[in-house]
Design a protein around this motif. Structure first.
Motif, PDB file in Angstrom:
ATOM      1  N   LYS A  74    -146.660  -5.840-129.659  1.00  0.00           N
ATOM      2  CA  LYS A  74    -147.824  -6.056-128.665  1.00  0.00           C
ATOM      3  C   LYS A  74    -147.163  -7.050-127.652  1.00  0.00           C
ATOM      4  O   LYS A  74    -147.249  -6.845-126.281  1.00  0.00           O
ATOM      5  CB  LYS A  74    -149.120  -6.486-129.406  1.00  0.00           C
ATOM      6  CG  LYS A  74    -150.027  -5.552-130.290  1.00  0.00           C
ATOM      7  CD  LYS A  74    -150.611  -4.744-129.093  1.00  0.00           C
ATOM      8  CE  LYS A  74    -151.447  -3.899-130.012  1.00  0.00           C
ATOM      9  NZ  LYS A  74    -152.300  -2.805-129.113  1.00  0.00           N
ATOM     10  N   ARG A  75    -146.461  -7.817-127.948  1.00  0.00           N
ATOM     11  CA  ARG A  75    -145.780  -9.038-127.020  1.00  0.00           C
ATOM     12  C   ARG A  75    -144.900  -8.316-126.229  1.00  0.00           C
ATOM     13  O   ARG A  75    -144.896  -8.536-124.825  1.00  0.00           O
ATOM     14  CB  ARG A  75    -145.175 -10.142-127.849  1.00  0.00           C
ATOM     15  CG  ARG A  75    -144.793 -11.114-126.743  1.00  0.00           C
ATOM     16  CD  ARG A  75    -144.129 -12.314-127.844  1.00  0.00           C
ATOM     17  NE  ARG A  75    -143.255 -11.802-128.633  1.00  0.00           N
ATOM     18  CZ  ARG A  75    -141.865 -11.591-128.461  1.00  0.00           C
ATOM     19  NH1 ARG A  75    -141.297 -11.501-127.212  1.00  0.00           N
ATOM     20  NH2 ARG A  75    -140.939 -10.989-129.329  1.00  0.00           N
ATOM     21  N   LEU A  76    -143.974  -7.488-127.047  1.00  0.00           N
ATOM     22  CA  LEU A  76    -143.158  -6.583-125.927  1.00  0.00           C
ATOM     23  C   LEU A  76    -143.930  -5.692-125.123  1.00  0.00           C
ATOM     24  O   LEU A  76    -143.341  -5.445-123.958  1.00  0.00           O
ATOM     25  CB  LEU A  76    -142.201  -5.956-126.828  1.00  0.00           C
ATOM     26  CG  LEU A  76    -141.167  -6.738-127.728  1.00  0.00           C
ATOM     27  CD1 LEU A  76    -140.344  -6.003-128.856  1.00  0.00           C
ATOM     28  CD2 LEU A  76    -140.133  -7.414-127.084  1.00  0.00           C
ATOM     29  N   GLU A  77    -144.661  -4.994-125.762  1.00  0.00           N
ATOM     30  CA  GLU A  77    -145.574  -4.024-124.665  1.00  0.00           C
ATOM     31  C   GLU A  77    -146.209  -4.940-123.429  1.00  0.00           C
ATOM     32  O   GLU A  77    -146.092  -4.452-122.206  1.00  0.00           O
ATOM     33  CB  GLU A  77    -146.809  -3.511-125.533  1.00  0.00           C
ATOM     34  CG  GLU A  77    -146.332  -2.277-126.335  1.00  0.00           C
ATOM     35  CD  GLU A  77    -147.492  -1.714-127.003  1.00  0.00           C
ATOM     36  OE1 GLU A  77    -148.754  -2.424-127.213  1.00  0.00           O
ATOM     37  OE2 GLU A  77    -147.010  -0.761-127.858  1.00  0.00           O
ATOM     38  N   GLU A  81    -145.148  -4.359-119.517  1.00  0.00           N
ATOM     39  CA  GLU A  81    -146.222  -3.992-118.765  1.00  0.00           C
ATOM     40  C   GLU A  81    -146.053  -5.070-117.421  1.00  0.00           C
ATOM     41  O   GLU A  81    -146.275  -4.626-116.218  1.00  0.00           O
ATOM     42  CB  GLU A  81    -147.431  -4.356-119.097  1.00  0.00           C
ATOM     43  CG  GLU A  81    -148.542  -3.690-118.388  1.00  0.00           C
ATOM     44  CD  GLU A  81    -149.845  -3.982-119.043  1.00  0.00           C
ATOM     45  OE1 GLU A  81    -151.112  -4.230-118.318  1.00  0.00           O
ATOM     46  OE2 GLU A  81    -150.118  -3.347-120.294  1.00  0.00           O
ATOM     47  N   GLN A  82    -145.637  -6.371-117.635  1.00  0.00           N
ATOM     48  CA  GLN A  82    -145.321  -7.359-116.426  1.00  0.00           C
ATOM     49  C   GLN A  82    -144.154  -6.871-115.829  1.00  0.00           C
ATOM     50  O   GLN A  82    -144.177  -6.991-114.595  1.00  0.00           O
ATOM     51  CB  GLN A  82    -145.342  -8.688-117.143  1.00  0.00           C
ATOM     52  CG  GLN A  82    -146.475  -9.225-117.692  1.00  0.00           C
ATOM     53  CD  GLN A  82    -146.323 -10.489-118.425  1.00  0.00           C
ATOM     54  OE1 GLN A  82    -145.299 -11.038-118.569  1.00  0.00           O
ATOM     55  NE2 GLN A  82    -147.335 -11.216-118.931  1.00  0.00           N
ATOM     56  N   ILE A  88    -143.073  -2.435-109.209  1.00  0.00           N
ATOM     57  CA  ILE A  88    -143.824  -1.715-108.469  1.00  0.00           C
ATOM     58  C   ILE A  88    -144.062  -2.552-107.179  1.00  0.00           C
ATOM     59  O   ILE A  88    -143.856  -2.253-106.100  1.00  0.00           O
ATOM     60  CB  ILE A  88    -144.985  -1.707-109.010  1.00  0.00           C
ATOM     61  CG1 ILE A  88    -144.907  -0.388-110.097  1.00  0.00           C
ATOM     62  CG2 ILE A  88    -146.125  -0.857-108.214  1.00  0.00           C
ATOM     63  CD1 ILE A  88    -146.267   0.043-110.813  1.00  0.00           C
ATOM     64  N   LEU A  89    -144.117  -3.772-107.506  1.00  0.00           N
ATOM     65  CA  LEU A  89    -144.275  -4.991-106.183  1.00  0.00           C
ATOM     66  C   LEU A  89    -142.949  -4.894-105.643  1.00  0.00           C
ATOM     67  O   LEU A  89    -143.138  -4.792-104.212  1.00  0.00           O
ATOM     68  CB  LEU A  89    -144.706  -6.286-106.912  1.00  0.00           C
ATOM     69  CG  LEU A  89    -146.202  -6.378-107.313  1.00  0.00           C
ATOM     70  CD1 LEU A  89    -146.411  -7.885-107.964  1.00  0.00           C
ATOM     71  CD2 LEU A  89    -147.087  -6.173-106.231  1.00  0.00           C
ATOM     72  N   HIS A  90    -141.937  -5.107-105.979  1.00  0.00           N
ATOM     73  CA  HIS A  90    -140.402  -4.958-105.415  1.00  0.00           C
ATOM     74  C   HIS A  90    -140.276  -3.625-104.487  1.00  0.00           C
ATOM     75  O   HIS A  90    -139.749  -3.712-103.639  1.00  0.00           O
ATOM     76  CB  HIS A  90    -139.468  -5.353-106.465  1.00  0.00           C
ATOM     77  CG  HIS A  90    -139.345  -6.555-106.849  1.00  0.00           C
ATOM     78  ND1 HIS A  90    -139.213  -7.672-106.018  1.00  0.00           N
ATOM     79  CD2 HIS A  90    -139.171  -6.990-108.411  1.00  0.00           C
ATOM     80  CE1 HIS A  90    -139.288  -8.728-106.984  1.00  0.00           C
ATOM     81  NE2 HIS A  90    -139.162  -8.351-108.137  1.00  0.00           N
ATOM     82  N   GLU A  91    -140.593  -2.688-105.436  1.00  0.00           N
ATOM     83  CA  GLU A  91    -140.524  -1.271-104.622  1.00  0.00           C
ATOM     84  C   GLU A  91    -141.476  -1.341-103.375  1.00  0.00           C
ATOM     85  O   GLU A  91    -141.084  -0.827-102.236  1.00  0.00           O
ATOM     86  CB  GLU A  91    -140.784  -0.241-105.573  1.00  0.00           C
ATOM     87  CG  GLU A  91    -140.004   0.257-106.652  1.00  0.00           C
ATOM     88  CD  GLU A  91    -140.343   1.434-107.500  1.00  0.00           C
ATOM     89  OE1 GLU A  91    -141.582   1.554-107.587  1.00  0.00           O
ATOM     90  OE2 GLU A  91    -139.529   1.604-108.406  1.00  0.00           O
TER      91      GLU A  91
END
Length: 101
Positions: A74-77, A81-82, A88-91
């Motif tokens: 869950k922590r890795l997911e 996601e982050q 996406i923000l960088h793109e």
């Protein structure tokens, strides 16, 4: 003298005493036999009982490990996601910068 079915009260009492002794003897034999049988079964199944205890402990340990691995997953997911959001923000920033040119 009074009698019941042709027997005197003393004879009836003697017969009842003999019957009660016989029944108590049979009862003791059954109980003793059951105890001996139970002890034999317990001694015979002792290794199986130990294996069940070990299996139960192993399952508990695996269950604990499974829960820990589930939390890690869950922590890795959440981290993935982050990172996806950051990509996406960088793109979007790169597209805006390219559009300015």
């Amino acid at each position: 003298m009074h009698s019941l079915l042709g027997y005197s009260w003393a004879e009836i009492a003697s017969i009842l005493a003999v019957i009660s002794v016989l029944f108590s003897g049979v009862y003791w034999l059954i109980r003793h036999g059951a105890k001996v049988l139970n002890n034999a079964i317990t001694a015979g199944t002792y290794p199986l009982q130990q294996q069940f205890k070990e299996l139960t402990n192993t399952i508990k340990q695996l269950n604990g490990n499974f829960e820990e691995e589930h939390k890690n997953l869950k922590r890795l997911e959440q981290e993935v996601e982050q990172h996806d959001k950051a990509i996406i923000l960088h793109e979007e920033k790169i597209k805006r910068l390219e559009e300015r040119k």
